[in-house]
Design a protein around this motif. Structure first.
Motif, mmCIF file in Angstrom:
data_model
loop_
_atom_site.group_PDB
_atom_site.id
_atom_site.type_symbol
_atom_site.label_atom_id
_atom_site.label_comp_id
_atom_site.label_asym_id
_atom_site.label_seq_id
_atom_site.Cartn_x
_atom_site.Cartn_y
_atom_site.Cartn_z
ATOM 1 N N LEU A 67 0.825 -1.214 0.000
ATOM 2 C CA LEU A 67 0.000 0.000 0.000
ATOM 3 C C LEU A 67 0.860 1.266 0.000
ATOM 4 O O LEU A 67 0.408 2.334 0.403
ATOM 5 C CB LEU A 67 -0.939 0.000 1.211
ATOM 6 C CG LEU A 67 -1.945 -1.157 1.274
ATOM 7 C CD1 LEU A 67 -2.697 -1.146 2.589
ATOM 8 C CD2 LEU A 67 -2.914 -1.105 0.108
ATOM 9 N N SER A 68 2.091 1.156 -0.464
ATOM 10 C CA SER A 68 3.039 2.273 -0.442
ATOM 11 C C SER A 68 2.560 3.495 -1.212
ATOM 12 O O SER A 68 2.909 4.620 -0.882
ATOM 13 C CB SER A 68 4.389 1.823 -1.016
ATOM 14 O OG SER A 68 4.936 0.790 -0.252
ATOM 15 N N GLY A 69 1.771 3.294 -2.242
ATOM 16 C CA GLY A 69 1.284 4.399 -3.066
ATOM 17 C C GLY A 69 0.493 5.424 -2.283
ATOM 18 O O GLY A 69 0.524 6.621 -2.600
ATOM 19 N N GLY A 110 7.115 -6.892 -11.139
ATOM 20 C CA GLY A 110 6.505 -7.799 -10.178
ATOM 21 C C GLY A 110 6.613 -7.347 -8.730
ATOM 22 O O GLY A 110 6.182 -8.060 -7.824
ATOM 23 N N HIS A 111 7.169 -6.169 -8.500
ATOM 24 C CA HIS A 111 7.336 -5.665 -7.132
ATOM 25 C C HIS A 111 6.035 -5.005 -6.686
ATOM 26 O O HIS A 111 5.578 -4.042 -7.296
ATOM 27 C CB HIS A 111 8.492 -4.660 -7.084
ATOM 28 C CG HIS A 111 8.931 -4.335 -5.709
ATOM 29 N ND1 HIS A 111 8.197 -3.543 -4.864
ATOM 30 C CD2 HIS A 111 10.039 -4.716 -5.018
ATOM 31 C CE1 HIS A 111 8.835 -3.434 -3.706
ATOM 32 N NE2 HIS A 111 9.952 -4.142 -3.782
ATOM 33 N N ASN A 112 5.438 -5.525 -5.613
ATOM 34 C CA ASN A 112 4.119 -5.038 -5.182
ATOM 35 C C ASN A 112 4.122 -3.591 -4.718
ATOM 36 O O ASN A 112 3.130 -2.887 -4.877
ATOM 37 C CB ASN A 112 3.544 -5.946 -4.095
ATOM 38 C CG ASN A 112 3.154 -7.292 -4.647
ATOM 39 O OD1 ASN A 112 2.751 -7.405 -5.803
ATOM 40 N ND2 ASN A 112 3.291 -8.325 -3.837
ATOM 41 N N GLY A 113 5.222 -3.130 -4.134
ATOM 42 C CA GLY A 113 5.305 -1.719 -3.724
ATOM 43 C C GLY A 113 5.255 -0.799 -4.929
ATOM 44 O O GLY A 113 4.490 0.172 -4.968
ATOM 45 N N ALA A 118 2.422 2.874 -8.809
ATOM 46 C CA ALA A 118 1.999 3.148 -10.184
ATOM 47 C C ALA A 118 0.478 3.210 -10.289
ATOM 48 O O ALA A 118 -0.066 4.072 -10.983
ATOM 49 C CB ALA A 118 2.562 2.095 -11.134
ATOM 50 N N ALA A 119 -0.210 2.314 -9.590
ATOM 51 C CA ALA A 119 -1.682 2.296 -9.635
ATOM 52 C C ALA A 119 -2.258 3.570 -9.023
ATOM 53 O O ALA A 119 -3.179 4.175 -9.572
ATOM 54 C CB ALA A 119 -2.211 1.065 -8.905
ATOM 55 N N THR A 123 0.733 6.291 -13.166
ATOM 56 C CA THR A 123 1.858 6.336 -14.092
ATOM 57 C C THR A 123 3.035 5.546 -13.522
ATOM 58 O O THR A 123 3.125 5.365 -12.299
ATOM 59 C CB THR A 123 2.309 7.785 -14.368
ATOM 60 O OG1 THR A 123 3.362 7.775 -15.331
ATOM 61 C CG2 THR A 123 2.787 8.487 -13.103
ATOM 62 N N GLN A 124 3.910 5.113 -14.415
ATOM 63 C CA GLN A 124 5.170 4.494 -13.996
ATOM 64 C C GLN A 124 6.337 5.433 -14.293
ATOM 65 O O GLN A 124 7.499 5.052 -14.228
ATOM 66 C CB GLN A 124 5.361 3.154 -14.705
ATOM 67 C CG GLN A 124 4.295 2.166 -14.303
ATOM 68 C CD GLN A 124 4.691 0.726 -14.517
ATOM 69 O OE1 GLN A 124 5.856 0.391 -14.594
ATOM 70 N NE2 GLN A 124 3.703 -0.128 -14.597
ATOM 71 N N GLU A 125 6.012 6.687 -14.585
ATOM 72 C CA GLU A 125 7.014 7.696 -14.949
ATOM 73 C C GLU A 125 7.577 8.402 -13.717
ATOM 74 O O GLU A 125 7.540 9.614 -13.613
ATOM 75 C CB GLU A 125 6.383 8.744 -15.892
ATOM 76 C CG GLU A 125 5.859 8.165 -17.189
ATOM 77 C CD GLU A 125 6.968 7.795 -18.159
ATOM 78 O OE1 GLU A 125 7.929 8.568 -18.272
ATOM 79 O OE2 GLU A 125 6.875 6.726 -18.775
#
Length: 187
Positions: A67-69, A110-113, A118-119, A123-125
């Protein structure tokens, strides 16, 4: 100018100094070397680090890895930090132990953090500093491996690797990602 430096890990004594907590370990070493301490705040442990006219907000999320996001988004909004000034420190089993690789973007691998960040950000930027933890485990034992402590030989070289990770973080904030990647990704 403000930067959000996020070290990924899990809270709790059972996770202390495990491979999956290398993000916490990097920030702990940087804070200790800079004579600053973390405070328990909303969504994480936070330290404020001045660096040559810049302000680095060091964040160890207390939300657990998956849940780092939530913590990243909260501090980006609270401190009004743009995405290009965010750096996430993460463990990487695809890299040999101690290898450090700075990237301006990328997949979650594959890293859940990283997946949750990103979610939440959409973005993954965002920049990430990948810290190699190796992949010396039998098939099917990845979870046990990343939640295990480092080997004795790895622990011996850890202080130097943590110091170099701190240098990369400072360079990212002072010189930018391109210059920092050119200087450190080859080592």
């Amino acid at each position: 100018m403000k930067y959000l430096i996020v070290g990924l890990g899990n809270i709790g004594p059972e996770y202390h100094e495990t491979r999956h907590n290398i993000g916490f370990m990097v920030l702990d070493a940087l804070a200790k070397a800079s004579n600053i301490v973390f405070s328990d705040k909303r969504y994480g442990f936070v330290a404020d680090m001045p660096l040559k006219g810049r302000r680095l907000i060091l964040l160890k999320p207390s939300t657990f890895m998956n849940l780092s996001g939530n913590a990243v988004r909260y501090y980006m909004q609270k401190e009004q930090i743009p995405l290009e000034n965010v750096l996430v420190i993460v463990d990487d089993i695809a890299l040999p132990f101690g290898r450090l690789q700075l990237k301006p973007r990328g997949s979650d691998a594959g890293h859940n953090g990283l997946k949750h960040i990103a979610a939440i950000l959409g973005t993954q930027e965002y920049s990430r500093l990948r810290f190699g933890i190796g992949s010396d485990y039998p098939r099917g034992f990845q979870v046990q491996y990343v939640l295990s402590p480092f080997e004795i030989e790895e622990q011996k070289s850890m202080p130097e690797r943590l110091e170099t990770a701190g240098e990369i973080i400072k360079s990212f904030c002072l010189a930018g990602i391109d210059i920092t990647m050119n200087k450190y990704n080859k080592k």
